[in-house]
Scaffold this active site. Structure first.
Site, PDB file in Angstrom:
ATOM      1  N   HIS A   1     -10.814  18.769  -8.015  1.00 28.39           N
ATOM      2  CA  HIS A   1     -11.282  17.401  -7.779  1.00 28.39           C
ATOM      3  C   HIS A   1     -11.085  16.586  -9.055  1.00 28.39           C
ATOM      4  CE1 HIS A   1     -13.980  14.035  -6.943  1.00 28.39           C
ATOM      5  NE2 HIS A   1     -13.866  14.359  -5.668  1.00 28.39           N
TER       6      HIS A   1
ATOM      7  N   SER B   1     -13.318   6.232  -1.094  1.00 25.69           N
ATOM      8  CA  SER B   1     -14.045   5.123  -0.467  1.00 25.69           C
ATOM      9  C   SER B   1     -13.837   5.086   1.048  1.00 25.69           C
ATOM     10  CB  SER B   1     -13.656   3.785  -1.109  1.00 25.69           C
ATOM     11  OG  SER B   1     -13.988   3.768  -2.485  1.00 25.69           O
TER      12      SER B   1
ATOM     13  N   GLU C   1      -6.546  12.147  -3.141  1.00 28.59           N
ATOM     14  CA  GLU C   1      -7.568  11.188  -3.544  1.00 28.59           C
ATOM     15  C   GLU C   1      -7.037  10.340  -4.704  1.00 28.59           C
ATOM     16  OE1 GLU C   1     -11.920  12.574  -2.497  1.00 28.59           O
ATOM     17  OE2 GLU C   1     -11.223  13.491  -4.344  1.00 28.59           O
TER      18      GLU C   1
ATOM     19  N   ASN D   1     -18.248  15.820   0.790  1.00 27.93           N
ATOM     20  CA  ASN D   1     -18.499  16.329  -0.560  1.00 27.93           C
ATOM     21  C   ASN D   1     -19.751  15.645  -1.106  1.00 27.93           C
ATOM     22  OD1 ASN D   1     -18.424  17.251  -3.198  1.00 27.93           O
ATOM     23  ND2 ASN D   1     -16.670  15.989  -3.787  1.00 27.93           N
TER      24      ASN D   1
ATOM     25  N   LYS E   1     -21.278  16.208  -3.837  1.00 25.63           N
ATOM     26  CA  LYS E   1     -21.304  16.128  -5.299  1.00 25.63           C
ATOM     27  C   LYS E   1     -22.694  16.575  -5.805  1.00 25.63           C
ATOM     28  CE  LYS E   1     -17.625  12.744  -5.143  1.00 25.63           C
ATOM     29  NZ  LYS E   1     -17.005  11.526  -5.715  1.00 25.63           N
TER      30      LYS E   1
ATOM     31  N   GLY F   1     -15.049   5.847  -5.263  1.00 20.00           N
ATOM     32  CA  GLY F   1     -16.309   5.225  -5.644  1.00 20.00           C
ATOM     33  C   GLY F   1     -16.175   3.831  -6.219  1.00 20.00           C
TER      34      GLY F   1
ATOM     35  N   GLU G   1     -12.893  14.622 -10.596  1.00 20.45           N
ATOM     36  CA  GLU G   1     -14.029  14.667 -11.522  1.00 20.45           C
ATOM     37  C   GLU G   1     -14.009  15.940 -12.349  1.00 20.45           C
ATOM     38  OE1 GLU G   1     -16.605  11.964  -8.421  1.00 20.45           O
ATOM     39  OE2 GLU G   1     -17.096  14.093  -8.647  1.00 20.45           O
TER      40      GLU G   1
END
Length: 260
Positions: A102, A218, A172, A10, A12, A178, A104
């Site tokens: 996702h 990560s 996730e 991904n 992003k 991250g 985000e």
């Protein structure tokens, strides 16, 4: 039932269409030079929308065996929805996959479980394989336990999905995206097993047996093999590390790592 591992990158909001060409070529050459057997692991890249046509053309012209995916889609098929992207458009670009839900998108764009479910339906209408993302924040984990949030999110996302649908689920943990923090393989396995049980309850045992469940958060070449040893982890949804060709190639080649 044997499930072909899926390693998905991904990107992003990174890499313009010119950078995308250079990256995909380098990744392909790196894997080729290493003697990677493409049938052993499916590789998928998820560029920004503006890169999709360019990457599609490159994959076709150079016969690069990567699958193409989009990072999101609209719940609507067409109409006055400025800035939205229809699943019909993605299908015409030979996208196989689309990421839905996702963390985000859920956090920054306030996507609810119901919006995620509507987008899953939109993907399926256009022959796209939804990569349904689930996962908890640290606060949610402490309050509800390790599996409750992912189970609840997936139960809503699978409403109305036919038993023979081709789907992927990506777990996730939001606290590990991250941050440098990583769930242990045992923690990932616990949630991925619970997620697979949701698929079994909603779509049946056959669907649960064939559906791939990915871990994301990560992921690096140094830890991917430990996750892939777990019985219910079928691959990885890779963020930052998927932007570095050598590192992403090493993740894809996890089967060749010492000790696997």
């Amino acid at each position: 039932m044997a499930r072909t591992p899926l390693i998905a990158g991904n990107w992003k909001m990174n890499l313009d269409h010119l950078q995308a060409v250079a990256f995909v070529q380098k990744l392909h050459w790196t894997l080729k030079d290493a003697g990677h057997e493409h049938g052993s692991v499916e590789v998928a890249v998820f560029p920004p929308y503006t890169d999709l046509r360019t990457v599609q053309t490159l994959l076709d012209a150079d016969k690069i065996p990567f699958a193409l995916g989009a990072q999101d889609l609209s719940m609507h098929d067409a109409g006055a929805y400025t800035g939205e992207i229809s699943g019909a458009f993605l299908s015409k670009l030979a996208c196989r996959y689309v990421i839905i839900g996702h963390s985000e998108r859920r956090e920054y764009h306030h996507e609810t479980d119901e919006i995620v479910a509507a987008k899953v339906q939109a993907a399926l209408r256009h022959g796209l394989v939804p990569v349904i993302c689930v996962g908890e924040t640290l606060e949610q984990r402490e309050e509800s336990g390790p599996t409750a949030v992912s189970v609840a999110q997936l139960q809503v996302a699978l409403e109305g999905v036919p038993a023979d649908a081709d789907i992927v689920v990506a777990y996730e943990p939001v606290w590990a995206i991250g941050t440098g923090q990583v769930a242990s393989p045992e923690q990932a396995q616990e949630v991925c097993a619970a997620v697979r049980q949701v698929v079994a309850d909603k779509l049946g045992a056959d669907a649960a047996a064939r559906t791939r469940v990915l871990y994301g958060g990560s992921v690096k070449s140094g830890n991917i093999a430990s996750f892939m040893r777990e019985p219910d982890v079928d691959g990885a949804l890779v963020g930052g590390a998927s932007l570095v060709a050598d590192e992403f190639a090493a993740i894809i080649r996890y089967q060749k790592h010492v000790g696997v």
